[in-house]
Design a protein around this motif. Structure first.
Motif, PDB file in Angstrom:
ATOM      1  N   ALA A 129      57.204  18.041  42.054  1.00  0.00           N
ATOM      2  CA  ALA A 129      58.483  17.822  41.346  1.00  0.00           C
ATOM      3  C   ALA A 129      59.520  18.029  42.336  1.00  0.00           C
ATOM      4  N   PRO A 130      59.719  16.847  43.027  1.00  0.00           N
ATOM      5  CA  PRO A 130      60.816  17.246  43.823  1.00  0.00           C
ATOM      6  C   PRO A 130      62.239  17.078  43.318  1.00  0.00           C
ATOM      7  N   GLY A 131      62.179  16.282  42.250  1.00  0.00           N
ATOM      8  CA  GLY A 131      63.581  15.974  41.629  1.00  0.00           C
ATOM      9  C   GLY A 131      63.520  16.613  40.071  1.00  0.00           C
ATOM     10  N   ALA A 132      64.666  16.709  39.538  1.00  0.00           N
ATOM     11  CA  ALA A 132      64.753  17.565  38.252  1.00  0.00           C
ATOM     12  C   ALA A 132      64.057  16.472  37.294  1.00  0.00           C
ATOM     13  N   THR A 133      63.842  15.408  37.222  1.00  0.00           N
ATOM     14  CA  THR A 133      63.320  14.512  36.213  1.00  0.00           C
ATOM     15  C   THR A 133      61.830  14.763  35.871  1.00  0.00           C
ATOM     16  N   GLU A 134      61.056  15.221  36.875  1.00  0.00           N
ATOM     17  CA  GLU A 134      59.780  15.692  36.668  1.00  0.00           C
ATOM     18  C   GLU A 134      59.566  17.073  36.082  1.00  0.00           C
ATOM     19  N   GLY A 135      60.757  17.878  36.583  1.00  0.00           N
ATOM     20  CA  GLY A 135      60.696  19.292  36.131  1.00  0.00           C
ATOM     21  C   GLY A 135      61.084  19.099  34.658  1.00  0.00           C
ATOM     22  N   ILE A 136      61.944  18.439  34.175  1.00  0.00           N
ATOM     23  CA  ILE A 136      62.307  18.350  32.812  1.00  0.00           C
ATOM     24  C   ILE A 136      60.984  17.788  32.008  1.00  0.00           C
ATOM     25  N   CYS A 137      60.238  16.803  32.575  1.00  0.00           N
ATOM     26  CA  CYS A 137      59.079  16.495  31.822  1.00  0.00           C
ATOM     27  C   CYS A 137      58.053  17.474  31.549  1.00  0.00           C
ATOM     28  N   ARG A 138      58.065  18.469  32.565  1.00  0.00           N
ATOM     29  CA  ARG A 138      57.213  19.595  32.527  1.00  0.00           C
ATOM     30  C   ARG A 138      57.625  20.515  31.391  1.00  0.00           C
ATOM     31  N   ALA A 139      58.911  20.549  31.150  1.00  0.00           N
ATOM     32  CA  ALA A 139      59.264  21.460  30.225  1.00  0.00           C
ATOM     33  C   ALA A 139      59.515  21.069  28.784  1.00  0.00           C
ATOM     34  N   LEU A 140      59.083  19.571  28.635  1.00  0.00           N
ATOM     35  CA  LEU A 140      59.191  19.289  27.478  1.00  0.00           C
ATOM     36  C   LEU A 140      58.357  19.678  26.182  1.00  0.00           C
ATOM     37  N   PRO A 141      56.987  20.101  26.631  1.00  0.00           N
ATOM     38  CA  PRO A 141      56.470  21.053  25.471  1.00  0.00           C
ATOM     39  C   PRO A 141      56.865  22.201  25.072  1.00  0.00           C
ATOM     40  N   SER A 142      57.546  23.252  26.087  1.00  0.00           N
ATOM     41  CA  SER A 142      57.938  24.160  25.689  1.00  0.00           C
ATOM     42  C   SER A 142      59.181  23.891  24.824  1.00  0.00           C
ATOM     43  N   ALA A 143      60.090  22.821  25.350  1.00  0.00           N
ATOM     44  CA  ALA A 143      61.085  22.705  24.483  1.00  0.00           C
ATOM     45  C   ALA A 143      60.873  22.136  23.029  1.00  0.00           C
ATOM     46  N   ALA A 144      59.920  21.416  22.834  1.00  0.00           N
ATOM     47  CA  ALA A 144      59.591  20.885  21.653  1.00  0.00           C
ATOM     48  C   ALA A 144      59.167  22.146  20.602  1.00  0.00           C
TER      49      ALA A 144
END
Length: 438
Positions: free
Chosen positions: A241-256
């Protein structure tokens, strides 16, 4: 003579020549309360501070830092300085929403909650609106200091807060807007933390080897290979996850998951002043049960999925065969056990205690225990006091839910971060005795 004087009207006296009118001094009249000038009441500084604490609902602030901590754990990273900036930004935007909420509801609160700071006159509406604008600007500025990815998430978060308070609150989209805002707050912490991934660790390793990272790419590659050999899980997980985009995708389940809890609490709070149907507390109780069941399950680490996808199915099969072969060789080289040798010695367990699993289960149980009884009482009797108590319990349950999300991620340092988040719950309960959170 005395009788005639007594019978004469007031202000008349009878003399020898007949009846004559003698002027008398009219009695002094007290000023009417309607015409009396209003007395000015000056609010003391402690009362003014308490009014602002009530307007901003300060005890609810303790439910904000856990969002960024859970977002940092979702990207498998420890909290950094950027995470702290994201927390400060979230606090400002959260309080901006609180001030704007009372400003937008000042007419409704004058009827339903006349004791609130704006209807009671302790705080002027213009001051509340100015505070909302100032806090929003401060929150966006702090997000910009955390990096461009954090500002990219903070801008729609601020827009969602203002849209909820000014337009969407009393519409069917209101609870969903509030759930979106809480989920974006978690993503803000993830976006701010994801920027300090493998680049910082590789740069430190390269500088330790005396390599100029900017000018000598070959040396940087050598440092990266050495770092991978030392800590493959941490470095490969961050490199994925070199950028924040994939980091945000990883955090989507917790955010949901956090958004689902917020959706349930907001739906119950829509009728907290009047009471109403028991369907909303019942739905919130069902949502709590579903979230508790989800929290008890271990989340698969993204590094495991990345490593498996990069090795491919063939390498996975070879790894599995090698593991089976090593197990068979160790079993053949092990001496044959006598009868009773399979029993472990006293005081030793064949399976070590998994502290991560114990912490995850304890936090999930704390989350369920915080909300189950108030939701059940509001379901059986949806009166305003019990409904407000259910809403307060739902807000307080946000903290153990955030801690459970952090522990569930399995990231490095997640146990310490989860315990730090849990420590905020007693502070929130202590301050809630002085200032209401609803």
């Amino acid at each position: 003579m005395r009788a005639s004087r007594a019978a004469a009207p007031e202000g008349l006296s009878k003399g020898t020549g007949g009846t004559t009118e003698t002027p008398t001094t009219p009695p002094l009249k007290e000023p009417s309360p309607l015409t009396a000038p209003p007395s000015r009441t000056h609010t003391s500084r402690p009362d003014r501070a308490h009014a602002w604490a009530e307007l901003l609902r300060l005890p609810a602030l303790f439910t904000v830092p856990g969002d960024a901590f859970a977002g940092a754990a979702a990207v498998s990273a420890r909290p950094s300085a950027r995470t702290l900036l994201a927390i400060a930004s979230s606090l400002c935007l959260y309080e901006a929403g609180m001030a704007l909420n009372d400003w937008a509801d000042r007419d409704v609160d004058a009827v339903e909650r006349p004791h609130r700071p704006l209807p009671s006159g302790r705080i002027r509406p213009a001051a509340a609106l100015g505070a909302a604008c100032a806090l929003t600007g401060a929150g966006l500025s702090l997000a910009a200091c955390a990096g461009r990815p954090a500002l990219t998430v903070a801008a729609p978060l601020a827009a969602t807060v203002w849209a909820y308070d000014l337009a969407l609150k009393n519409t069917p989209a209101g609870p969903f807007a509030m759930a979106t805002a809480r989920g974006l707050d978690l993503l803000l912490g993830a976006a701010a933390t994801a920027g300090a991934g493998v680049v910082g660790r590789v740069d430190e390793r390269a500088r330790a080897d005396g390599v100029d990272v900017v000018g000598r790419k070959v040396g940087a590659c050598r440092a990266w290979v050495t770092a991978v050999a030392d800590q493959p899980r941490a470095v490969l997980g961050a490199a994925a996850a070199p950028g924040a985009t994939e980091g945000i995708c990883r955090a989507l389940p917790s955010a949901a998951l956090l958004g689902a809890h917020t959706l349930a609490v907001t739906t119950v709070s829509r009728r907290e002043a009047q009471g109403g149907s028991p369907l909303a507390p019942l739905a919130a109780l069902a949502a709590t049960a579903a979230l508790t069941r989800t929290m008890t399950r271990q989340r698969s680490l993204p590094t495991d999925r990345i490593a498996g996808s990069r090795r491919g199915t063939g390498s996975l099969r070879l790894t599995g065969l090698a593991g089976l072969g090593a197990a068979a060789m160790s079993r053949r080289s092990r001496p044959r056990q006598q009868t009773g040798d399979h029993m472990p010695p006293p005081g030793h367990s064949p399976h070590p205690l998994d502290t991560h699993a114990v912490l995850r289960l304890a936090l999930a149980a704390a989350y369920a225990a915080t909300t189950a009884r108030p939701y059940l009482h509001a379901t059986l009797n949806p009166s305003p006091p019990l409904t407000q108590r259910a809403v307060t319990a739902g807000i307080r349950a946000t903290i153990p839910l955030q801690a459970a999300l952090t522990a569930r991620s399995g990231a490095k340092g997640a146990t310490v971060t989860a315990l730090l988040t849990t420590a905020l719950a007693p502070l929130a309960g202590r301050f809630a005795r002085k200032v209401s959170v609803t």
